[in-house]
Design a protein around this motif. Structure first.
Motif, PDB file in Angstrom:
ATOM      1  N   GLU A 123     -25.659 100.244 -16.470  1.00  0.00           N
ATOM      2  CA  GLU A 123     -25.921 101.676 -16.314  1.00  0.00           C
ATOM      3  C   GLU A 123     -26.616 102.224 -17.553  1.00  0.00           C
ATOM      4  OE1 GLU A 123     -23.424 105.782 -16.228  1.00  0.00           O
ATOM      5  OE2 GLU A 123     -22.316 103.915 -15.935  1.00  0.00           O
ATOM      6  N   HIS A 127     -30.856 103.720 -18.832  1.00  0.00           N
ATOM      7  CA  HIS A 127     -31.305 104.900 -19.565  1.00  0.00           C
ATOM      8  C   HIS A 127     -32.374 104.583 -20.600  1.00  0.00           C
ATOM      9  CE1 HIS A 127     -28.423 108.025 -18.281  1.00  0.00           C
ATOM     10  NE2 HIS A 127     -27.709 106.965 -17.942  1.00  0.00           N
TER      11      HIS A 127
ATOM     12  N   ASP B 255     -25.608 110.654 -26.673  1.00  0.00           N
ATOM     13  CA  ASP B 255     -26.008 110.493 -25.278  1.00  0.00           C
ATOM     14  C   ASP B 255     -26.254 109.029 -24.918  1.00  0.00           C
ATOM     15  OD1 ASP B 255     -28.387 109.916 -26.336  1.00  0.00           O
ATOM     16  OD2 ASP B 255     -29.503 111.543 -25.378  1.00  0.00           O
ATOM     17  N   LEU B 256     -26.332 108.802 -23.614  1.00  0.00           N
ATOM     18  CA  LEU B 256     -26.429 107.433 -23.112  1.00  0.00           C
ATOM     19  C   LEU B 256     -27.741 106.769 -23.519  1.00  0.00           C
ATOM     20  CD1 LEU B 256     -24.853 107.661 -19.567  1.00  0.00           C
ATOM     21  CD2 LEU B 256     -23.877 106.750 -21.656  1.00  0.00           C
ATOM     22  N   ASN B 257     -28.804 107.575 -23.619  1.00  0.00           N
ATOM     23  CA  ASN B 257     -30.081 107.005 -24.060  1.00  0.00           C
ATOM     24  C   ASN B 257     -29.910 106.361 -25.420  1.00  0.00           C
ATOM     25  OD1 ASN B 257     -31.387 107.976 -21.827  1.00  0.00           O
ATOM     26  ND2 ASN B 257     -31.712 109.977 -22.793  1.00  0.00           N
TER      27      ASN B 257
END
Lengths: 136, 292
Positions: A123, A127, B255-257
């Motif tokens: 997941e 990103h 954040d996921l990035n």
């Protein structure tokens, strides 16, 4: 309560370090005592352990299948888990769960939990728009 | 160093290694906590905005617990009213039976009547929740606060559903029966009532019980509607706390990035450092290679 396993033709399974393949038609096995058992589909090869999560899974798998060198694998797992937790804090809960399971010697459940980590990593990688090339 | 020559590939590898290490180090601290902004130094505006939001979320969480306690208090009271309702029906039944009973029966029914009235009172006395009893006096009240705004609160005053209060309120003062009902509450018996007055008296008693039942039901419905109100408020508070927390997290969480980039960096770093999984022994390799 014996463990009942159904094997498809050609399916492989590892029982206490012995690799067993089903050479005939569908077969059902009953395992009557405790043993290190892992199905072929759950086994990850060393070459496929390329990402942080797969590496953790691989080490836990070795820890489960080869208890002779448990100390080495434990240490390696600890390091990899710490790395992962540092890089991705959103997996902290899963990492904590695995650590807890390792501490209480529940290796198979830990391996199951590590699958969540694989999903989490997948997941997260989604990103990353353009991941760095795997080979530099 | 001049006698060591690095190839172009080695150099670029070394450079990449340094870069990824830098990247990892730079973000390590904030990521260790899972927070992009973990103190006012990182980003004062975001830090304080986020802190305000999460503080408010915490305040409301505490309020929510209070609301839930309020709901439980009211539920205890409603529960009591339901039981009182049943007891009153039983009381009515006893009174009606006395119409046709013989003297011994009347004495027995009179005792039952008095016992049931006692039971109503003792049941109501037991219905307190954390020291608040909403059904056995008019002196207590439950206050549930919803927020830091002082008007945002619910007050529920207690009602007296004890037999004395119920029947005094229900009985008609001009009625002979009401005196007898009052006497019965005081512990008299049906046998004390003259046969000629018995039927009228019992009719008066049953109608007094009927109005008592409607008082109890009205109380139950009032308390029930307050429960619904609190429930709605509790749901709202939950959602509100979620929104606040989500907002605060957006300001503070890494954040996921960024995590993705870090995992890639981790992967790359390990590959560069040649930390392949070559720690597996020969026997392990042999076993696992059978699964290819």
């Amino acid at each position: 309560m014996p463990l009942k396993i159904t094997l498809a033709p050609e399916e492989k399974i590892i029982v206490n370090g012995v690799v067993i393949a089903n050479a005939g038609g569908p077969a059902t096995l009953s395992v009557l005592n405790r043993a290190q058992i892992l199905r072929g589909k759950d086994i990850l090869a060393a070459e496929d352990a390329q990402t942080p999560a797969t590496r953790i899974y691989y080490v836990l798998q070795c820890l489960y299948l080869f208890p002779d060198r448990a100390a080495d694998y434990q240490a390696a797992a600890k390091g990899f888990l710490a790395d992962y937790a540092a890089a991705a804090p959103s997996a902290a809960a899963t990492i904590a769960e695995i650590t807890e399971q390792l501490a209480t010697r529940q290796i198979y459940p830990a391996l199951k939990t590590a699958k969540k980590l694989l999903a989490h990593e997948k997941e997260i990688f989604a990103h990353v728009p353009d991941p760095a090339p795997a080979h530099l | 160093m001049a006698d060591i020559t690095l190839t172009a590939t080695s150099r670029s590898n070394l450079l990449s290694l340094n870069q990824t290490t830098d990247l990892a180090n730079r973000t390590q601290t904030r990521l260790a906590t899972g927070l992009k902004v973990s103190s006012a130094i990182d980003d004062a505006a975001a830090y304080f905005a986020s802190k305000t939001l999460s503080d408010r979320a915490n305040d409301f969480s505490a309020r929510k617990d209070e609301i839930n306690q309020g709901i439980s208090t009211l539920k205890a009271a409603v529960n009591a009213t339901e039981s009182v309702d049943k007891l009153l029906k039983q009381i009515k039944g006893v009174a009606i039976s006395a119409k046709t009973a013989d003297d011994a029966g009347k004495a027995d029914l009179g005792a039952q009547f008095a016992d049931l009235l006692d039971q109503v009172n003792s049941l109501l006395g037991d219905a307190s929740y954390q020291g608040t009893n909403l059904v056995n006096s008019t002196t207590q009240s439950l206050t549930v606060r919803f927020s830091e705004v002082t008007t945002a609160q619910l007050d529920v005053s207690s009602r007296d559903l004890r037999a004395g209060a119920l029947f005094t309120a229900a009985a008609n003062a001009s009625d002979v029966g009401s005196d007898i009902a009052a006497a019965l509450i005081g512990g008299s018996s049906f046998t004390a009532i003259a046969t000629s007055a018995l039927i009228t008296t019992i009719n008066d008693i049953t109608s007094a019980v009927d109005s008592a039942v409607s008082t109890v039901r009205a109380t139950a419905s009032n308390l029930g509607s307050n429960i619904t109100l609190l429930q709605t408020r509790a749901d709202f508070t939950s959602n509100y706390v979620n929104s606040l927390t989500e907002g605060a997290d957006k300001l503070r969480l890494a954040d996921l990035n960024e995590e993705g980039a870090n995992l890639v960096a981790l992967q790359t770093r390990q590959q560069l450092a040649l930390q392949a999984l070559n720690f597996a022994g020969q026997s392990e390799q042999n076993v696992l290679s059978l699964f290819r």
